[in-house]
Design an enzyme around this catalytic site. Structure first.
Site, mmCIF file in Angstrom:
data_model
loop_
_atom_site.group_PDB
_atom_site.id
_atom_site.type_symbol
_atom_site.label_atom_id
_atom_site.label_comp_id
_atom_site.label_asym_id
_atom_site.label_seq_id
_atom_site.Cartn_x
_atom_site.Cartn_y
_atom_site.Cartn_z
ATOM 1 N N ARG A 1 0.855 -1.131 0.154
ATOM 2 C CA ARG A 1 -0.088 -0.152 0.089
ATOM 3 C C ARG A 1 1.021 1.369 -0.085
ATOM 4 O O ARG A 1 1.713 1.464 0.835
ATOM 5 C CB ARG A 1 -0.851 0.137 1.223
ATOM 6 N N SER B 1 -22.886 -13.825 12.842
ATOM 7 C CA SER B 1 -22.096 -12.532 12.043
ATOM 8 C C SER B 1 -22.110 -12.648 10.492
ATOM 9 O O SER B 1 -21.895 -13.616 10.023
ATOM 10 C CB SER B 1 -20.570 -12.516 12.527
ATOM 11 N N SER C 1 -19.349 -1.352 2.273
ATOM 12 C CA SER C 1 -19.045 -0.159 1.583
ATOM 13 C C SER C 1 -17.930 -0.531 0.174
ATOM 14 O O SER C 1 -17.872 0.255 -0.382
ATOM 15 C CB SER C 1 -18.119 0.576 2.546
ATOM 16 N N HIS D 1 -21.794 3.482 6.893
ATOM 17 C CA HIS D 1 -21.705 4.029 5.705
ATOM 18 C C HIS D 1 -23.185 4.499 5.188
ATOM 19 O O HIS D 1 -23.439 4.727 4.007
ATOM 20 C CB HIS D 1 -21.162 2.699 4.631
ATOM 21 N N THR E 1 -20.176 6.078 12.757
ATOM 22 C CA THR E 1 -19.249 6.702 12.686
ATOM 23 C C THR E 1 -19.497 8.284 12.537
ATOM 24 O O THR E 1 -20.392 8.708 11.824
ATOM 25 C CB THR E 1 -18.366 6.437 11.818
ATOM 26 N N LYS F 1 -17.080 9.467 8.393
ATOM 27 C CA LYS F 1 -17.773 9.438 7.235
ATOM 28 C C LYS F 1 -18.570 10.605 6.848
ATOM 29 O O LYS F 1 -18.253 11.899 6.723
ATOM 30 C CB LYS F 1 -18.043 7.995 6.713
ATOM 31 N N THR G 1 -8.756 -6.216 1.944
ATOM 32 C CA THR G 1 -10.010 -5.620 1.881
ATOM 33 C C THR G 1 -11.165 -6.033 0.980
ATOM 34 O O THR G 1 -12.306 -6.043 1.600
ATOM 35 C CB THR G 1 -9.877 -3.964 1.320
HETATM 36 C C1 LIG Z 1 -14.803 2.686 8.657
HETATM 37 C C2 LIG Z 1 -15.715 1.505 9.102
HETATM 38 C C3 LIG Z 1 -15.622 1.333 10.567
HETATM 39 C C4 LIG Z 1 -14.734 1.989 11.317
HETATM 40 O O1 LIG Z 1 -15.211 3.384 11.446
HETATM 41 P P1 LIG Z 1 -14.200 4.520 11.868
HETATM 42 O O2 LIG Z 1 -14.842 5.593 12.640
HETATM 43 O O3 LIG Z 1 -13.592 4.945 10.619
HETATM 44 O O4 LIG Z 1 -13.057 3.779 12.878
HETATM 45 C C5 LIG Z 1 -16.572 0.530 11.023
HETATM 46 N N1 LIG Z 1 -17.393 -0.281 10.091
HETATM 47 C C6 LIG Z 1 -17.521 -0.312 8.705
HETATM 48 C C7 LIG Z 1 -18.304 -0.915 7.983
HETATM 49 C C8 LIG Z 1 -16.450 0.562 8.381
HETATM 50 O O5 LIG Z 1 -16.418 0.776 6.987
#
Ligand SMILES: *Cc1c(COP(=O)(O)O)cnc(C)c1O
Length: 403
Positions: free
Chosen positions: A21, A136, A188, A216, A244, A247, A362
């Site tokens: 990366r 899960s 995502s 997301h 979060t 984002k 990923t």
């Molecule tokens: C980015 C992400 C997280 C983590 O969130 P951050 O605030 O960036 O640490 C948790 N779950 C999913 C599905 C994500 O894509």
């Protein structure tokens, strides 16, 4: 053992596979989103960012910038402690109220990131409820997987978004055992969306709790931006909603929302909450500004969906292999890690377009892709430029066209 040699060898492995990366060295510029400067050696140039998770450009909302500046001026920059030991600022309290209002829950609880929110909540719930079984989704995010693993609870994985497989697993578990179904709303990398209502129906039928990661989706779906559960009228059926602030809300930090008892439980037993200093009050103030802003601006969500639909359509017309996505995520399949990186490099170097290659781990090997995230700030001119550039790169590298 030669420790340094070990580290270097592990890096060589990644390079040999074409999935080492390299970070783009960016300098975002408030007021110019989605454009930014990139530093490449001695060169600095302006590019258009096509892969930011700042889905609404809220990272440079002038009101949020002002809130952060004013709050830093008023409180100073750090919180000065863990939440328990002098680190609860009034801004944290106000933000938790704002988030509980967003999700129409009794309470919410802040963490330094969404990753920590998932890790701490799942590990605490899974470890403390005697005999708890966690079921899960197979595509769940690393933070959920780590939380479940750390809980040491019995774990079953159901095939991604597969209700039949989920029910088959639920049937095999002793009806008297406590159960938790952990899943996401918008996934995502593929841009698909979970059948939230049907999963909640199964949870009711088998007396399971639900844990929904709306990372997301918060800010992006539902009349007030509470996520897909709001859009689908299922918000009150989720035991633990997780989100979060980093984002669509454009700042940083994570949270859970649910009942007072549940939030108080995680507040009181979750080590990732207890033993880590709280977020700066200026960060909380900026996040609260953006949560509130998106609550009251549904038209931004409509513009966002329109941009995503337009980009998908334009790619299809150009023969670019857009993957199926029912959300704002626009993934384009390359299917090879080296070519994926090459396409990304060419877009940056030749066309001033930045989209990061997405490679294993990923996504699965063979599904390497470019993942575009159009925002309301990407204009028709940005899209025209991107489509021309990607056509040129696709033909020069001989990449696969749409089937
Ligand atoms: C980015 C992400 C997280 C983590 O969130 P951050 O605030 O960036 O640490 C948790 N779950 C999913 C599905 C994500 O894509």
């Amino acid at each position: 053992m030669d420790y340094q040699q070990f580290f270097a060898d592990k890096i060589s492995d990644l390079k040999a596979e074409g999935r080492y990366r390299v970070f783009a060295d960016l300098q975002r510029q408030a007021g110019k989103f989605p454009n930014a400067m990139v530093h490449m050696g001695d060169e600095v140039k302006e590019i258009t960012v096509w892969c930011s998770n700042d889905y609404m450009g809220m990272g440079q909302n002038p009101d949020a910038i002002k809130a952060m500046q004013d709050t830093a001026g008023g409180y100073g920059v750090g919180a000065g402690g863990t939440r328990n030991i002098s680190g609860t600022m009034h801004e944290h309290v106000l933000l938790e109220q704002e988030l509980a209002d967003l999700h129409q829950t009794e309470a919410s609880l802040l963490f330094q990131s969404g990753w920590i929110a998932n890790m701490t909540t799942l590990s605490t719930v899974g470890a403390m409820i005697p005999g708890c079984v966690i079921i899960s989704d197979g595509d769940n995010h690393n933070s959920m997987i780590e939380g479940i693993r750390h809980s040491r609870a019995e774990k079953h994985v159901f095939r991604h978004n597969d209700l039949e497989d989920l029910e088959n697993i639920l049937k095999t578990i002793d009806p008297d055992r406590p159960k938790l179904i952990a899943f996401e709303s918008v996934y995502s990398m593929d841009g698909d969306i979970a059948p939230i209502k049907e999963i909640c129906d199964l949870a009711d039928k088998y007396n399971a709790m639900t844990f929904l990661d709306e990372v997301h989706a918060v800010g992006l779906y539902g009349q007030r931006g509470a996520g897909v559960a709001e859009r689908d009228g299922q918000m009150d059926r989720i035991t633990i909603i997780q989100g979060t602030l980093a984002k669509a809300f454009g700042v940083v930090g994570g949270y859970i929302a649910g009942t007072k008892a549940m939030c108080d439980f995680v507040r009181s037993y979750g080590t990732g909450f207890i033993f880590s200093s709280s977020m700066p009050p200026a960060v909380a103030a900026a996040a609260r500004t953006n949560v509130n802003h998106l609550k009251n601006h549904n038209e931004l969500r409509e513009q966002h969906q329109e941009r995503a639909a337009t980009l998908k359509q334009r790619f299809r017309e150009a023969g670019i292999p857009v993957m199926d996505s029912v959300s704002h995520i626009v993934p384009v399949l390359v299917g090879d890690p080296v070519l994926c990186k090459q396409a990304s490099d060419d877009l940056m170097e030749r066309h001033n377009i930045y989209v990061q290659p997405i490679n294993y781990p990923t996504v699965a090997r063979g599904t390497e892709r470019l993942r575009f995230t159009p925002t309301p700030h990407h204009s028709d001119a940005h899209i025209d430029h991107l489509v021309e550039a990607i056509k040129e790169v696709w033909s020069r590298l001989g990449l696969k066209a749409a089937a």
